[in-house]
Scaffold this motif. Structure first.
Motif: not given
Length: 196
Positions: A11-13, A17-18
């Motif tokens: 996941a990239l945050w 907020k993702m």
């Protein structure tokens, strides 16, 4: 006989907020040439299989110029899954997508069933159509192909080209494959070389 598959979720945050997420399925296995035989996870492996290609049949030769053809690589995913299950019922433990790589669902099904795949690039008799001027394009294609397929544990070897009997393209392609992935055996299907 008992394939295990894993999923990696990345996941990239941005602060809290993702903004993106990706799931990658993969597996582990070791496949290599040991003297005069193959080994899978340290155990001798005798490969039993065939070309996964039905574009030839009784009374016809293969190829679009000589007969209407049906390629397994053009079948819908559900048919791919059914075919690999039938291959396995025939006591096959490997298949070779002949004359080109298959669709993603083919490799997913083989991963799930534990079928081994010797994957083949679409460079067939390239000596008829090209020469070393195509080297940058062929090398770029090989890198993309391997990057897209490398997480499939079912793929145990790469075939860089098929029947590239004359000229430099067989050696160019084999070198490109070996530069992109050193973890699997790689071959050039050419009875006269090059097979460095």
């Amino acid at each position: 006989h008992d394939p295990k598959l894993y999923r990696l979720e990345t996941a990239l945050w941005d602060k809290d907020k993702m903004v993106d997420v990706r799931t990658t399925r993969f597996g582990f296995r070791q496949f290599y040439v040991n003297g005069d035989h193959y080994e899978l996870n340290g155990i001798r492996a005798n490969l039993r299989g065939d070309a996964y290609e039905f574009s030839w049949h009784e009374g016809f030769r293969h190829g679009p110029a000589t007969a209407p053809v049906l390629s397994t690589k053009e079948l819908i995913p559900q048919m791919q899954q059914q075919l690999v299950r039938e291959y396995q019922k025939l006591n096959n433990n490997m298949l070779r997508p002949h004359k080109a790589s298959g669709i993603d669902e083919l490799y997913d099904a083989c991963d799930e069933l534990g079928l081994l795949v010797v994957d083949e690039a679409p460079f067939w008799e390239t000596w008829v159509r090209t020469d070393e001027r195509a080297k940058p394009n062929m090398e770029a294609w090989i890198k993309r192909w391997i990057a897209e397929r490398r997480n499939h544990p079912s793929i145990v070897a790469w075939i860089a080209s098929n029947e590239c009997w004359y000229g430099p393209t067989g050696a160019i392609l084999l070198h490109a494959v070996r530069s992109a992935d050193t973890s699997r055996p790689s071959f050039n299907e050419d009875p006269w070389g090059p097979q460095p």
